[in-house]
Scaffold this active site. Structure first.
Site, PDB file in Angstrom:
ATOM      1  N   ASN A 135     136.638  27.884  92.070  1.00 12.11           N
ATOM      2  CA  ASN A 135     138.166  27.813  92.026  1.00 12.11           C
ATOM      3  C   ASN A 135     138.573  28.079  90.715  1.00 12.11           C
ATOM      4  O   ASN A 135     138.333  27.168  89.975  1.00 12.11           O
ATOM      5  CB  ASN A 135     138.899  26.880  92.847  1.00 12.11           C
ATOM      6  CG  ASN A 135     140.269  27.146  92.773  1.00 12.11           C
ATOM      7  OD1 ASN A 135     140.865  27.837  93.379  1.00 12.11           O
ATOM      8  ND2 ASN A 135     141.151  26.187  91.787  1.00 12.11           N
ATOM      9  N   GLU A 136     139.264  29.087  90.476  1.00 12.79           N
ATOM     10  CA  GLU A 136     139.953  29.370  89.006  1.00 12.79           C
ATOM     11  C   GLU A 136     139.331  28.902  87.713  1.00 12.79           C
ATOM     12  O   GLU A 136     139.625  28.122  86.944  1.00 12.79           O
ATOM     13  CB  GLU A 136     141.429  28.559  88.988  1.00 12.79           C
ATOM     14  CG  GLU A 136     142.309  29.513  90.142  1.00 12.79           C
ATOM     15  CD  GLU A 136     143.454  28.852  89.997  1.00 12.79           C
ATOM     16  OE1 GLU A 136     143.963  27.994  89.473  1.00 12.79           O
ATOM     17  OE2 GLU A 136     144.685  29.805  90.715  1.00 12.79           O
TER      18      GLU A 136
ATOM     19  N   GLU B 252     144.911  33.283  97.058  1.00  8.90           N
ATOM     20  CA  GLU B 252     146.018  32.185  96.736  1.00  8.90           C
ATOM     21  C   GLU B 252     147.309  33.151  96.436  1.00  8.90           C
ATOM     22  O   GLU B 252     147.454  34.056  95.424  1.00  8.90           O
ATOM     23  CB  GLU B 252     146.076  31.356  95.734  1.00  8.90           C
ATOM     24  CG  GLU B 252     144.792  30.115  96.357  1.00  8.90           C
ATOM     25  CD  GLU B 252     144.831  29.130  95.067  1.00  8.90           C
ATOM     26  OE1 GLU B 252     145.957  28.663  94.330  1.00  8.90           O
ATOM     27  OE2 GLU B 252     143.775  28.592  94.794  1.00  8.90           O
TER      28      GLU B 252
ATOM     29  N   TYR C  67     151.026  33.460  91.958  1.00  8.55           N
ATOM     30  CA  TYR C  67     152.441  33.168  92.573  1.00  8.55           C
ATOM     31  C   TYR C  67     153.728  33.811  91.729  1.00  8.55           C
ATOM     32  O   TYR C  67     153.473  33.952  90.633  1.00  8.55           O
ATOM     33  CB  TYR C  67     152.500  31.644  92.329  1.00  8.55           C
ATOM     34  CG  TYR C  67     151.069  30.923  93.028  1.00  8.55           C
ATOM     35  CD1 TYR C  67     151.558  30.396  94.369  1.00  8.55           C
ATOM     36  CD2 TYR C  67     150.192  30.710  92.395  1.00  8.55           C
ATOM     37  CE1 TYR C  67     150.424  29.881  95.266  1.00  8.55           C
ATOM     38  CE2 TYR C  67     149.126  29.973  93.122  1.00  8.55           C
ATOM     39  CZ  TYR C  67     149.343  29.496  94.431  1.00  8.55           C
ATOM     40  OH  TYR C  67     148.179  28.780  95.013  1.00  8.55           O
TER      41      TYR C  67
ATOM     42  N   GLU D 107     144.671  22.537 101.144  1.00 12.08           N
ATOM     43  CA  GLU D 107     143.898  21.736  99.888  1.00 12.08           C
ATOM     44  C   GLU D 107     144.235  20.051 100.146  1.00 12.08           C
ATOM     45  O   GLU D 107     145.217  19.789 100.481  1.00 12.08           O
ATOM     46  CB  GLU D 107     144.405  22.135  98.554  1.00 12.08           C
ATOM     47  CG  GLU D 107     143.826  21.676  97.532  1.00 12.08           C
ATOM     48  CD  GLU D 107     144.051  22.029  95.867  1.00 12.08           C
ATOM     49  OE1 GLU D 107     144.953  23.262  96.256  1.00 12.08           O
ATOM     50  OE2 GLU D 107     143.603  21.841  95.108  1.00 12.08           O
TER      51      GLU D 107
ATOM     52  N   ASN E 137     142.320  23.529  92.921  1.00 17.16           N
ATOM     53  CA  ASN E 137     141.785  22.724  91.513  1.00 17.16           C
ATOM     54  C   ASN E 137     141.016  21.762  92.068  1.00 17.16           C
ATOM     55  O   ASN E 137     140.273  21.095  91.399  1.00 17.16           O
ATOM     56  CB  ASN E 137     142.987  22.470  91.014  1.00 17.16           C
ATOM     57  CG  ASN E 137     143.717  23.442  90.419  1.00 17.16           C
ATOM     58  OD1 ASN E 137     143.161  24.599  90.136  1.00 17.16           O
ATOM     59  ND2 ASN E 137     145.116  23.605  90.083  1.00 17.16           N
TER      60      ASN E 137
ATOM     61  N   GLN F 195     150.372  27.483 100.515  1.00 16.27           N
ATOM     62  CA  GLN F 195     149.394  26.847 101.428  1.00 16.27           C
ATOM     63  C   GLN F 195     149.876  26.970 102.831  1.00 16.27           C
ATOM     64  O   GLN F 195     150.795  27.463 103.003  1.00 16.27           O
ATOM     65  CB  GLN F 195     148.809  25.469 100.692  1.00 16.27           C
ATOM     66  CG  GLN F 195     148.326  25.685  99.385  1.00 16.27           C
ATOM     67  CD  GLN F 195     147.531  24.397  98.889  1.00 16.27           C
ATOM     68  OE1 GLN F 195     147.230  23.479  99.583  1.00 16.27           O
ATOM     69  NE2 GLN F 195     147.155  24.474  97.592  1.00 16.27           N
TER      70      GLN F 195
HETATM   71  O1  AHR Z   1     147.777  26.241  95.385  1.00 10.51           O
HETATM   72  C1  AHR Z   1     147.713  25.403  94.371  1.00 10.51           C
HETATM   73  C2  AHR Z   1     146.963  25.458  93.250  1.00 10.51           C
HETATM   74  O2  AHR Z   1     147.250  26.730  92.636  1.00 10.51           O
HETATM   75  C3  AHR Z   1     145.462  25.422  93.607  1.00 10.51           C
HETATM   76  O3  AHR Z   1     144.918  24.284  93.761  1.00 10.51           O
HETATM   77  C4  AHR Z   1     145.132  26.393  92.327  1.00 10.51           C
HETATM   78  O4  AHR Z   1     143.666  26.865  92.589  1.00 10.51           O
HETATM   79  C5  AHR Z   1     145.966  27.179  91.865  1.00 10.51           C
HETATM   80  O5  AHR Z   1     146.432  27.123  90.643  1.00 10.51           O
END
Ligand code: AHR
Length: 499
Positions: free
Chosen positions: A171-172, A291, A243, A26, A71, A348
């Site tokens: 995205n999100e 992700e 995550y 990113e 993001n 990432q």
């Molecule tokens: O990977 C970091 C961030 O985590 C990304 O930009 C977003 O999509 C997620 O919230």
């Protein structure tokens, strides 16, 4: 402790799509600036691409890289990132409160993917923009010429189309932190209409609809049900993001994180199948877990960063050995769902919550979490096999019964080898492995690679890049088809069975 594994040649889960060993870059922190791109660095080529970082990425063998966000993409004008560099604008990136100088953009990324031996997974801004900008972007990238956007690309020195096949529709967009957050109906309609336009241009491209940002989102799984009600027939995948963290410093719970991933995947699969049933459709939707990782070490440091700088040290998690164990169990979980999870991106790739770290002007090195991804990417391609495990469990207040041993198994593409990936979650007990490879009795154990460190908090660093690194264990000449091996406490293991 004993564990018996039942694996049978005839009982398979599905083909492993190699794209589950994907990753993500990113425009965030030092992922690009100081990560893959650093003009003037002693290891950079004439285009500023760091060759030391490329070598590590090629070693990981990453089949697909998602780009440019995250993001970031939700307020990104892709047109800013193409054409003569000196004419590109410096923009404020609202997502990460940084300055984006646009020195590295779309065409630079595509040139980089060739050197990294990877394919692009391009994300489209559906936060602040819509169908027109998305169509223009795809035409710019994929049309050969003789149209406004494709001729613009050619005028930028890129004669041949990029032929990008995989696209994320935003995205999100369920997240309040997202620039351009949407309701499920708003997003579902936009995703449908954008997908319609893009597939009119090229019906062979593959599209990923945005799923919930994580399974704690208030609208999960209604978000998926509503969004897919709108766009099921036009998209190929729905995204998942999650995550994991050990903020509470609670090892038994952290090591059981994969059970959370497991039930999240199963819920999204069930939701996709519910929409399929509702539509009386034949098509099965697949999952792009685009992700996933451990992310928490850098949270406090990030609060202290100054806003509006280029390439700040954001999201720079320094991973421990215990994080690598958790990453191993997450990879096992993805492999065990190979029938439905066809794309997955460790988030990432460089510097930002990443398996590879760099110092600006200095070296690049492997973080602890590099290793399980490396092993799985190297030996996890083929057919995912069902593994039935008989082993004791521990009771965890968050996840319930947690097996002490976590496992996945993959039969190689040529059928001549089986690899077992195992994590022993026990802090003090060796697990004596028993069982056999039914129907594969001609295979015997030829190597046992182990990742272990006596200090759970051990890290790799610029000064000590190999502190946490795999070792080869001696292998006793075993009985053909037998699994008999000792799996040490708190370890990630790769067992190779060959003819
Ligand atoms: O990977 C970091 C961030 O985590 C990304 O930009 C977003 O999509 C997620 O919230």
């Amino acid at each position: 402790m004993k564990a018996t594994l039942h694996i049978d040649k005839e009982f398979t889960i599905g083909e492993v799509d190699k794209r589950i060993f994907g990753s993500f870059i990113e425009h965030l922190g030092r992922a690009i600036y100081g990560g893959i791109f650093e003009p003037g660095h002693p290891q950079a080529d004439k285009n500023g691409l760091r060759q030391d970082v490329l070598a590590l990425i090629r070693e990981l063998d990453v089949p697909v890289v998602r780009y440019p966000g995250g993001n970031f993409v939700s307020s990104f004008n892709w047109e800013d990132s193409v054409g003569p560099v000196e004419k590109r604008p410096r923009r404020l990136d609202l997502a990460w409160k940084a300055v984006e100088p646009n020195l590295f953009g779309l065409n630079e990324f595509m040139a980089w993917t060739k050197l990294a031996n990877t394919d692009p997974m391009m994300a489209i801004n559906l936060g602040t923009r819509g169908i027109e900008a998305a169509s223009a972007l795809v035409e710019y990238c994929n049309h050969p010429g003789d149209s406004y956007w494709s001729d613009l690309r050619r005028s930028h020195g890129v004669k041949d189309p990029h032929n990008i096949k995989l696209w994320c529709l935003g995205n999100e967009l369920d997240g309040p932190w997202q620039v351009g957050q949407k309701t499920p109906d708003e997003y579902g309609r936009l995703a449908f209409e954008t997908a319609k336009a893009l597939k009119l241009f090229d019906p062979t491209i593959e599209l990923v609809a945005v799923g919930s940002s994580n399974r704690r989102m208030p609208l999960f799984p209604q978000w998926e049900a509503t969004v897919l009600d709108h766009c099921y027939d036009k998209v190929d995948y729905v995204s998942m993001h999650e995550y994991y963290d050990n903020r509470a410093d609670d090892l038994p719970t952290f090591l059981a994180s994969s059970l959370g991933m497991e039930s999240f995947i199963e819920s999204v699969v069930a939701t996709c199948d519910y929409v399929q049933a509702k539509k009386r459709g034949k098509k099965k939707l697949h999952i792009s877990f685009d992700e996933w990782n451990v992310w928490f070490h850098s949270n406090e440091a990030d609060k202290k960063l100054d806003p509006w700088t280029v390439g700040p040290a954001q999201l720079e998690d320094i991973y421990t050995f215990e994080d690598a164990l958790v990453v191993g169990t997450l990879i096992n979980t993805l492999l065990r769902h190979a029938d439905r999870v066809k794309i997955a991106c460790m988030a990432q790739l460089v510097n930002v919550i990443a398996p590879i770290m760099t110092r600006n002007g200095g070296p690049a090195w492997k973080q602890t979490i590099f290793w399980p991804l490396y092993h799985a990417s190297k030996y996890g391609r083929g057919t995912s096999m069902n593994v039935k495990i008989d082993v004791d469990c521990y009771d965890n207040p968050t996840y319930g019964d947690v097996p002490w041993l976590d496992a996945s198994a993959v039969r190689s593409e040529d059928g001549k080898a089986v690899t077992l990936f195992l994590v022993n979650r026990s802090p003090d007990q060796t697990i004596a492995l028993g069982g056999k490879l039914a129907g594969l009795e001609h295979l015997r154990l030829v190597s046992h690679t182990e990742l272990h460190h006596q200090d759970l908090k051990a890290i790799n660093s610029e000064k000590n890049p190999d502190k946490v690194a795999p070792t080869e264990k001696p292998v006793k000449p075993g009985r053909a088809g037998a699994l008999d091996t000792a799996i040490g406490p708190l370890s990630w293991n790769v067992l190779r069975f060959e003819e």
